[in-house]
Every structure is written in structure tokens, then in C-alpha cells.
Design a protein around this motif. Structure first.
Motif, mmCIF file in Angstrom:
data_model
loop_
_atom_site.group_PDB
_atom_site.id
_atom_site.type_symbol
_atom_site.label_atom_id
_atom_site.label_comp_id
_atom_site.label_asym_id
_atom_site.label_seq_id
_atom_site.Cartn_x
_atom_site.Cartn_y
_atom_site.Cartn_z
ATOM 1 N N THR B 99 1.873 -2.719 -12.490
ATOM 2 C CA THR B 99 1.942 -2.164 -11.138
ATOM 3 C C THR B 99 0.557 -1.759 -10.625
ATOM 4 O O THR B 99 0.371 -1.546 -9.438
ATOM 5 C CB THR B 99 2.855 -0.920 -11.072
ATOM 6 O OG1 THR B 99 2.416 0.010 -12.058
ATOM 7 C CG2 THR B 99 4.304 -1.277 -11.325
ATOM 8 N N MET B 179 8.854 -2.250 -14.474
ATOM 9 C CA MET B 179 8.057 -2.494 -13.275
ATOM 10 C C MET B 179 8.882 -2.162 -12.027
ATOM 11 O O MET B 179 8.415 -1.449 -11.130
ATOM 12 C CB MET B 179 7.623 -3.958 -13.258
ATOM 13 C CG MET B 179 6.756 -4.350 -12.108
ATOM 14 S SD MET B 179 6.483 -6.139 -12.139
ATOM 15 C CE MET B 179 7.981 -6.716 -11.346
ATOM 16 N N LEU B 183 8.141 0.797 -9.277
ATOM 17 C CA LEU B 183 7.906 0.524 -7.861
ATOM 18 C C LEU B 183 8.880 1.305 -6.974
ATOM 19 O O LEU B 183 8.659 1.463 -5.785
ATOM 20 C CB LEU B 183 8.032 -0.977 -7.585
ATOM 21 C CG LEU B 183 6.934 -1.845 -8.209
ATOM 22 C CD1 LEU B 183 7.204 -3.315 -7.986
ATOM 23 C CD2 LEU B 183 5.569 -1.476 -7.656
ATOM 24 N N ASP B 184 9.987 1.774 -7.593
ATOM 25 C CA ASP B 184 10.985 2.532 -6.836
ATOM 26 C C ASP B 184 10.624 4.005 -6.676
ATOM 27 O O ASP B 184 11.281 4.717 -5.927
ATOM 28 C CB ASP B 184 12.353 2.435 -7.519
ATOM 29 C CG ASP B 184 13.151 1.265 -6.983
ATOM 30 O OD1 ASP B 184 12.630 0.607 -6.048
ATOM 31 O OD2 ASP B 184 14.254 1.011 -7.469
ATOM 32 N N ARG B 187 6.574 6.859 -2.892
ATOM 33 C CA ARG B 187 5.125 7.014 -2.680
ATOM 34 C C ARG B 187 4.750 8.460 -2.322
ATOM 35 O O ARG B 187 3.768 8.993 -2.799
ATOM 36 C CB ARG B 187 4.652 6.124 -1.516
ATOM 37 C CG ARG B 187 4.778 4.619 -1.712
ATOM 38 C CD ARG B 187 3.586 4.068 -2.381
ATOM 39 N NE ARG B 187 3.755 4.406 -3.799
ATOM 40 C CZ ARG B 187 3.087 3.881 -4.780
ATOM 41 N NH1 ARG B 187 2.155 3.027 -4.532
ATOM 42 N NH2 ARG B 187 3.311 4.216 -6.017
ATOM 43 N N THR B 208 6.313 10.426 -12.061
ATOM 44 C CA THR B 208 6.830 9.154 -12.560
ATOM 45 C C THR B 208 7.982 9.369 -13.552
ATOM 46 O O THR B 208 9.074 8.821 -13.382
ATOM 47 C CB THR B 208 5.707 8.364 -13.252
ATOM 48 O OG1 THR B 208 4.551 8.399 -12.433
ATOM 49 C CG2 THR B 208 6.127 6.933 -13.476
#
Lengths: 307, 311
Positions: B99, B179, B183-184, B187, B208
Motif C-alpha cells: 500500500t 491490502m 485500503l479500507d 483516511r 490501523t
């Protein structure tokens, strides 16, 4: 070093932002950019090193596959001369083409049966409301989780003694017409993502359940169906335990995965031929992967994510 | 007419119709053999003469006398612990790495994923060749670096670690799962953490990790169940590394060298299909069943997403 970008007083240009802002941003931005570059270098060097470790086995296997008999035994890393006819020798080995045919039969029919049986079941589990739905899901997952060795003995006895089908691949292919738990589970997860409005409007338009499934759901679920088809194809292609149980007694029924190991035993010194055969067994998988990367990745992520 | 739906009896019939492939499959190819396995575990049966009731004798034999049961169970549990732990750690690291990659992400993803697709038999044969102590490329490369490589698949102490290496090579599926999970992660949470001055480790620990825990849990549980059935690679590695020529019908002692790669599923096979001791083989498969079932239950309990998204 990029000394110009580090200079504390950047030369103003006509289009530059107001002086106050750029004086604050200049050095900080430069430092941030340098940090980004270093980070980029660090990440990519690690990635290259790891990628090398992942790819090198393929490279060594390939290089050995084109060596001469004696060089393949020597531990040399690079072939002196390139013996492409090793591949010809492998293909011409007794049985090798039959193993291909059997693998294709097992994987092809197995996939077809699995897809046809998994679609209605997955649809019902994803979209129908009925009593025992949760129990049914738990049972599907339990089946999926169970080692095949747990039930293999009674199954073998039934196929061998009742149906006299040992020595063939049919005991592996036929059950796939009755739903494979993993495919049902995967497809159900995919179907959950289709909004029920589509189904409701199809009903309003007068579609029965079967028509709704075939005309609305199946076209929308193509990526999910592609994923289970691929996974099932490779499951069958790679399966060793199944063919060992049912086909071992009859070399005419061996598949590539099963035959490869006996190939090594028969050619106990010929690592070059064995590596050529190994690559020939891997080749279809790699080729299909290049054409269907998206479906693969989708399938794998569906298994683990969502929820 | 479309009105079948309002009728509960018809609706039930329709559900049954859609589920029928699985209902048949489940009863015939799962429930029946499971019950039959329990039945045979109390029988003396050599697959020729009629089964003969012997009570708990098979169970006693497996747990008290069978010489290979201890090593096989130990190897299986060893692999479950070491392999699953390393796979999860390595898979997560690769997921994090992929990522972060900005350039050539597609290439790296393919490179990391491809080995996962290699047929297990082919990958195992290749690894036995690569790790061949005297002529294999790996020890050859190590020798150039001045290191004397171990005997890998030919040394009882190194055989299981070699299998672990083989399994780490095929980490692609876990990498993709992690991965996608990474990505989920929202942000904004990273941005908020950055504003609070969080470093890389704190961001991982407090942003995370909490959001990927269900996936890690999923990976652990499915990994345990998969490793419980670890068979092909261990068997093929043992056979090829031992170098003996095997034709159909020839019986070899599985688990070369020194039973170090013998797993419970291999023992089921060799009891059921080489020694024709059906009763003992069924007891062994029930042991496997019990462990796998316990782990599956744990998975259900922790609700790591398997049954979620009901609507």
C-alpha cells in the motif's frame, strides 16, 4: 544535494504566492519533499529486494529446465547451452498428455458443475428470508472449514464398493454438481452487495424468481461468478489429495498435479526434465492469471473483507 | 403469474428448490460420511471382511499405542503455530509495503501474488530442487556468500522450517486480503492522528490495527484450519527429498526425514489406504474434525465478519 530548493529565501516569481506564505512554506516544503524522496527510495528498495526473493525460484527453475542432464546435477546456476528440446522430451513422455487431458476434464467439468449449482444456492442464502437461514450459513461455513480427510474414508468406500468408480475422476467431479461450500460462501458475499431494489423492481415487472435470477442477478454478478469459476478451476487443477485417493490405482486417470510427483520419481536424476515439467504444470495457471487478474483479486478480497 | 410470492407454502417450496443442490450435497457428501466415520471408528474393518464392532479399541490404540500419532500431532501443531504466525506477520508486512508503493505497484503486486498460484505439487518439487543440499541453487548462492547452507528437506531439524519457507513464498492471498483491509482504513483517521503528532508506530497501533483486527482474526482462524489439513506439500517434499523411487503400490514411510514432516492428514491416508486400518483412520480424522470444529466455533463466536452483512 538539491541546494537550491533548500535555500531559505526563495526568489519570488511573478506568479508566486504572497511573500509571507512562501517564506513559511519554502524550507518546510523542501524538507517534506526530501523526506518523501527518501521514503520513496526506502519503500522501493525493500519492495525490489522482496520481489527478487519471490521471482528467483521461478528463474532458477527455468534456467535448470534448459540445462543438459549432467549440468542440472552440477549445481551450476547458468546453463552452458540451452536445451529447449527438454520441453519436447517432457511432452513426449508416456502419459504426460493424458494427464493434461484428465486435468482439463476434472477442472473444466468441476468448474461448470460448481458454478451451476452454487448460483441458485448463493442467491437463496443472500436474498431470501426464511427460517433457518442463519443455521444454513453456519453449516456452509463449517463444511468449508473442514479438512477433506475427515470424510474421505466412507466416501471412498461408497464410490469404490457401491458405484465401482475408483480409478476414475468421477467421484471428484460428480459431487461438484451439488454445491461447493467455498463457492457458495464467496458468491453469497458477492450477491449481498447487489441492492435489493433491482430484485424488487424485477418482481414489479412481473419476473418470477428464476427469471429474476437469470436475467438480473447473473449478469450483475458476473465478476463474482468469474471469481468462483477461477478459484474452482485452480482448486481442481492443483488438487493432489483427491486424485491420489481415487485415481492413483489407474495411471490413465492421473492428473498433472498427481502425475508430476511420479514423474520426478521415474526420472529420479533428471532435474532438468523435472523442472521443465514443473513449469509446464504451472504455465496454464500463470497464463490464465494474466488474463483474469481482476477476478482473482476480487475473489480473494471478498473472502477476507466485507463485514 | 407473479403471485406465487404471497403464498407462504409456495415460497417455502421455492426456497427449498433453490437450496436443493446444496441440501443434497450436504446430506450425501458431508453429513452421511461424517456419521459413517463415527460408526467406523468403533469398528474393526479392513475394507474386505464385514465391519466388526470393537468398542473403544481403535480409540485406545490411537491414543495409547500408535507409534506415529505423537509425532504426527506434534508436527501438525508445530506447523499450525509457526506457519500461521509467520504467515500472518509476513502477509501483513507485505500488505503494508504494497500500500506504500507509489511506482510500479502493479508489477510488485503480481510478483508477490504469482507464487500463490503455483500448483502445490509443482511448487514443492521446485523447492526440493532449489533447497537440494549439494546441488541446489540456494546453497550454491549461500556458498558464494561464504555460508554453509543447511540440509533443508534432508535434515529433520530443517524440514519443517523449509516447509514454512515454501508456504511464505505462497503468501499472495493473505497479502491481497490485508491490502484490501488496509485500503479500507478511513483516511481521515490518519490525518487526525497526524495532527495529534502521531508517529508511524502510533498511527499503526491506534488507527490501523483496531480497524484491521477482524481481518487478522479471520486470517488466523482460516490459517489454522488450512494448516490442520496440511498434506500435499509435506507428503511430496518427503517423497522427493528421500529420493526413493515410488511406483503405485509401493509403500513408503511418510514423513521423511525421521517423521519430521509427517502430519495428521498423512497419517489418516496411510492408515486408511495403505494399512487398511479403517477404524484407526476414522479415529484420526475425528481428532482432526474436533480441532477444526473448535477453531470454527471460535470464529463464529468472534464474529469476524463471516456472518455479517446480513442485509
Amino acid at each position: 544535494m538539491t541546494s537550491t530548493t533548500l535555500s531559505p529565501t526563495p526568489t519570488p516569481t511573478p506568479t508566486a504566492a504572497p511573500a509571507g506564505a512562501s517564506r513559511q512554506r519554502g524550507p518546510a516544503a523542501a524538507r517534506a519533499r526530501r523526506k518523501r524522496v527518501l521514503h520513496w527510495i526506502a519503500v522501493h528498495s525493500v519492495a525490489i529486494a522482496v520481489a527478487l526473493l519471490f521471482i528467483l525460484p521461478f528463474v532458477f527453475v527455468f534456467l535448470t529446465s534448459v540445462m543438459s542432464d549432467s549440468q542440472a546435477m552440477s549445481g551450476d546456476l547458468w546453463p552452458d547451452s540451452w536445451h529447449w528440446d527438454n520441453y519436447k522430451a517432457v511432452v513426449e513422455t508416456d502419459g504426460f498428455l493424458d494427464w493434461w487431458k484428465n486435468s482439463l476434464l476434472y477442472a473444466g467439468l468441476g468448474t461448470l458443475f460448481t458454478v451451476c449449482s452454487a448460483i441458485p444456492v448463493a442467491y437463496a442464502l443472500a436474498k431470501f428470508r426464511f427460517r433457518g437461514r442463519r443455521t444454513a450459513m453456519i453449516l456452509v461455513i463449517s463444511t468449508m472449514m473442514l479438512p477433506p480427510q475427515v470424510i474421505v474414508i466412507p466416501m471412498y468406500l461408497v464410490w469404490a464398493q457401491q458405484f465401482h468408480l475408483s480409478g476414475t475422476l468421477w467421484p471428484l467431479i460428480i459431487p461438484m454438481a451439488f454445491g461447493d461450500a467455498y463457492s457458495i460462501f464467496l458468491l453469497r458475499q458477492f450477491l449481498l452487495t447487489i441492492p435489493k431494489e433491482y430484485i424488487e423492481s424485477a418482481k414489479v415487472d412481473g419476473c418470477g424468481e428464476l427469471r429474476t435470477l437469470l436475467k438480473i442477478i447473473v449478469p450483475m454478478a458476473k465478476p463474482g461468478i468469474a471469481a468462483i469459476a477461477l478459484f474452482q478451476f485452480f482448486y481442481c487443477w492443483n488438487d493432489y489429495f483427491g486424485p491420489q485417493i481415487y485415481a492413483a490405482q489407474n495411471p490413465a486417470s492421473w492428473t498433472l498435479s498427481y502425475g508430476l510427483e511420479s514423474f520426478k520419481s521415474a526420472h529420479s536424476v533428471n532435474w532438468n526434465l523435472t523442472m521443465a515439467a514443473t513449469l509446464l504444470v504451472m504455465a496454464p495457471v500463470c497464463i490464465v492469471f494474466f488474463f483474469a487478474q481482476k477476478a482473482f483479486v476480487e475473489g480473494v478480497t471478498l473472502t477476507g473483507v466485507k463485514g | 403469474m407473479a403471485l406465487t410470492l404471497s403464498n407462504p407454502a409456495r415460497r417455502r417450496l421455492r426456497t427449498l428448490g433453490f437450496l436443493s443442490p446444496w441440501l443434497i450435497g450436504f446430506s450425501v457428501f458431508f453429513a452421511y460420511p461424517l456419521i459413517a466415520t463415527v460408526y467406523f471408528s468403533f469398528m474393526h474393518y479392513n475394507q474386505i471382511q464385514k465391519p466388526d464392532f470393537v468398542g473403544l479399541r481403535n480409540w485406545k490404540y490411537v491414543f495409547e499405542q500408535m507409534p506415529l500419532f505423537g509425532p504426527a500431532l506434534w508436527n501438525t501443531l508445530w506447523l499450525v503455530v509457526v506457519m500461521v504466525a509467520l504467515r500472518v506477520v509476513f502477509g501483513l508486512s507485505l500488505g503494508l509495503l504494497i500500500t506504500k508503493i507509489k511506482t510500479g505497484a502493479g508489477f510488485f503486486r503480481t510478483a508477490f501474488y504469482l507464487p500463490y498460484l503455483a500448483p502445490p505439487v509443482a511448487a514443492t518439487v521446485a523447492f526440493v530442487f532449489l533447497l537440494n543440499p549439494s546441488t541446489g541453487p540456494v546453497n550454491e548462492v549461500l556458498a558464494h556468500l561464504g555460508i554453509t547452507g543447511p540440509n533443508w528437506f534432508n535434515d529433520a531439524a530443517w524440514a519443517k522450517p523449509s516447509l514454512v519457507m515454501l508456504s511464505l513464498w505462497g503468501i499472495g492471498d493473505l497479502m491481497v486480503i490485508f491490502m484490501a483491509a488496509l485500503l479500507d482504513v478511513p483516511r481521515e483517521q490518519y490525518e487526525a492522528a497526524e495532527l495529534d503528532g502521531a508517529g508511524a508506530w502510533s498511527k499503526f497501533r491506534y488507527v490501523t490495527w483496531p480497524s484491521i483486527t477482524p481481518i487478522v482474526m479471520f486470517a488466523v482462524v482460516t490459517g489454522v484450519v488450512q494448516t490442520m489439513q496440511y498434506y500435499t506439500q509435506a507428503l511430496v517434499a518427503g517423497k522427493i527429498a528421500s529420493g526413493v523411487s515410488i511406483g503405485p503400490g509401493s509403500v513408503i514411510q511418510p514423513g521423511y526425514p525421521d517423521h519430521s514432516t509427517l502430519t495428521v492428514p498423512q497419517l489418516v491416508y496411510s492408515m486408511g489406504f495403505q494399512n487398511f486400518n479403517t477404524g484407526a483412520a476414522c479415529v484420526l480424522s475425528l481428532v482432526l474434525f474436533a480441532i477444526a470444529m473448535a477453531v470454527t466455533m471460535l470464529l463464529m463466536r468472534k464474529r469476524s465478519g463471516l456472518l455479517a452483512a446480513e442485509d
